[in-house]
Write an enzyme that holds these catalytic residues in place. Structure first.
Site, PDB file in Angstrom:
ATOM      1  N   ASP A   1     -29.452  -5.193  26.971  1.00 16.22           N
ATOM      2  CA  ASP A   1     -30.739  -5.775  26.582  1.00 16.22           C
ATOM      3  C   ASP A   1     -31.787  -5.453  27.645  1.00 16.22           C
ATOM      4  OD1 ASP A   1     -32.606  -7.246  25.158  1.00 16.22           O
ATOM      5  OD2 ASP A   1     -31.347  -9.031  25.009  1.00 16.22           O
ATOM      6  N   GLY A   2     -33.051  -5.564  27.268  1.00 13.36           N
ATOM      7  CA  GLY A   2     -34.151  -5.339  28.217  1.00 13.36           C
ATOM      8  C   GLY A   2     -34.475  -6.614  28.982  1.00 13.36           C
TER       9      GLY A   2
ATOM     10  N   GLY B   1     -37.874 -12.561  26.964  1.00  9.67           N
ATOM     11  CA  GLY B   1     -38.383 -13.292  25.807  1.00  9.67           C
ATOM     12  C   GLY B   1     -39.777 -12.930  25.353  1.00  9.67           C
TER      13      GLY B   1
ATOM     14  N   GLU C   1     -30.717 -13.867  22.371  1.00  8.92           N
ATOM     15  CA  GLU C   1     -30.365 -12.968  23.487  1.00  8.92           C
ATOM     16  C   GLU C   1     -29.502 -13.710  24.517  1.00  8.92           C
ATOM     17  OE1 GLU C   1     -34.170  -9.942  23.521  1.00  8.92           O
ATOM     18  OE2 GLU C   1     -34.266 -11.739  24.731  1.00  8.92           O
TER      19      GLU C   1
HETATM   20  C1  A5P Z   1     -37.066  -9.834  23.694  1.00  5.42           C
HETATM   21  O1  A5P Z   1     -37.121 -11.172  23.314  1.00  5.42           O
HETATM   22  C2  A5P Z   1     -37.169  -9.714  25.180  1.00  5.42           C
HETATM   23  O2  A5P Z   1     -36.346 -10.544  25.914  1.00  5.42           O
HETATM   24  C3  A5P Z   1     -37.032  -8.286  25.638  1.00  5.42           C
HETATM   25  O3  A5P Z   1     -35.712  -7.973  25.968  1.00  5.42           O
HETATM   26  C4  A5P Z   1     -37.901  -8.113  26.814  1.00  5.42           C
HETATM   27  O4  A5P Z   1     -39.146  -8.651  26.457  1.00  5.42           O
HETATM   28  C5  A5P Z   1     -38.035  -6.662  27.258  1.00  5.42           C
HETATM   29  O5  A5P Z   1     -38.637  -5.944  26.235  1.00  5.42           O
HETATM   30  P1  A5P Z   1     -39.123  -4.441  26.429  1.00  5.42           P
HETATM   31  O6  A5P Z   1     -37.900  -3.595  26.652  1.00  5.42           O
HETATM   32  O7  A5P Z   1     -39.833  -4.132  25.131  1.00  5.42           O
HETATM   33  O8  A5P Z   1     -40.072  -4.423  27.584  1.00  5.42           O
END
Ligand code: A5P
Length: 224
Positions: free
Chosen positions: A76-77, A90, A98
């Protein structure tokens, strides 16, 4: 080399894999699709409707937390990563699922660009740091007042002129942050407010962070 390519090298046949949400996770899922088409045998657990839709378009088999006891690995990011690999996530609105999927995983691998590295959570040198907090709709007024009293004035997240609704049917309050002195204490404070479902603080969860720095990938592992 890209972070998605390094992430793919961590995957083996038979694994159950968490599919994160956001741009870095999308790049990973898009790189995973062709590997599955070429015969890699994995099943994915999506952290959002959008990641589930993307995985289905790429014919990546999906499963659920009801059907597996745990995941082998989750990708995940993140929005911020501090030197101890503590995270704020988030901004994509999928923080609750997540966090559940990350907690169900034996290994949590975070994919970020170097612009996400911060000296301290809440001290983003590039933009105003924000902590997303997911809130049951009925509790929104109370949680908003309590967060303001704690010194974190929130704005309800909007999309297309309306309140943003998460995949769980909840609202999100985005709190303006100052550098956080004690993230664990803040997490406990916010989670003790009735109506709060969860926060974007992912503490002591990341095992590995892959940082894209130009065409290089820096691998950081949490020391436990
Ligand atoms: C999603 O809810 C987020 O937790 C994303 O993992 C986080 O915002 C990172 O997103 P990007 O990879 O688009 O920067």
């Amino acid at each position: 080399m890209t972070i998605a390519e390094v992430a793919l090298k961590m995957i083996r046949d038979g694994m159950v894999i968490g599919l994160g949400t956001g741009r870095a996770a999308v790049a990973f899922i898009e790189a995973l699709g062709p590997r599955v088409q070429a015969g890699l045998k994995i099943r994915g657990v999506p952290t959002s409707q959008s990641s589930a839709d993307l995985a289905r378009r790429l014919n990546i088999p999906l499963t659920t937390l009801e059907d597996v006891d745990s995941l082998d690995i989750d990708f995940d990011g993140s929005d911020e990563v501090d030197p101890q690999l503590q995270l704020i996530k988030g901004l994509g609105g999928a923080l609750v699922r997540e966090k559940i999927v990350a907690a169900a995983s034996k290994r949590f691998v975070v994919l970020v660009g170097s612009e996400k590295l911060v000296p301290k959570l809440g001290a983003n040198p590039h933009k105003q740091s924000v902590l997303p907090v997911e809130v049951v709709p009925y509790g929104l007024p109370l949680v908003r007042r309590k967060l303001t009293a704690l010194g974190y004035p929130p704005s309800p997240r909007e999309k297309d002129g309306k309140l943003f609704v998460s995949d769980n049917g909840n609202y999100i309050l985005d709190c303006r942050l100052q550098p956080i002195a004690d993230p664990l204490a803040l997490e406990q404070q916010i989670k003790s407010i009735p109506g709060v479902v969860d926060t974007g603080l992912f503490l002591n969860m990341a095992d590995v962070v892959l940082v894209q720095d130009g065409d290089k990938v820096d691998v950081r592992e949490r020391t436990k």
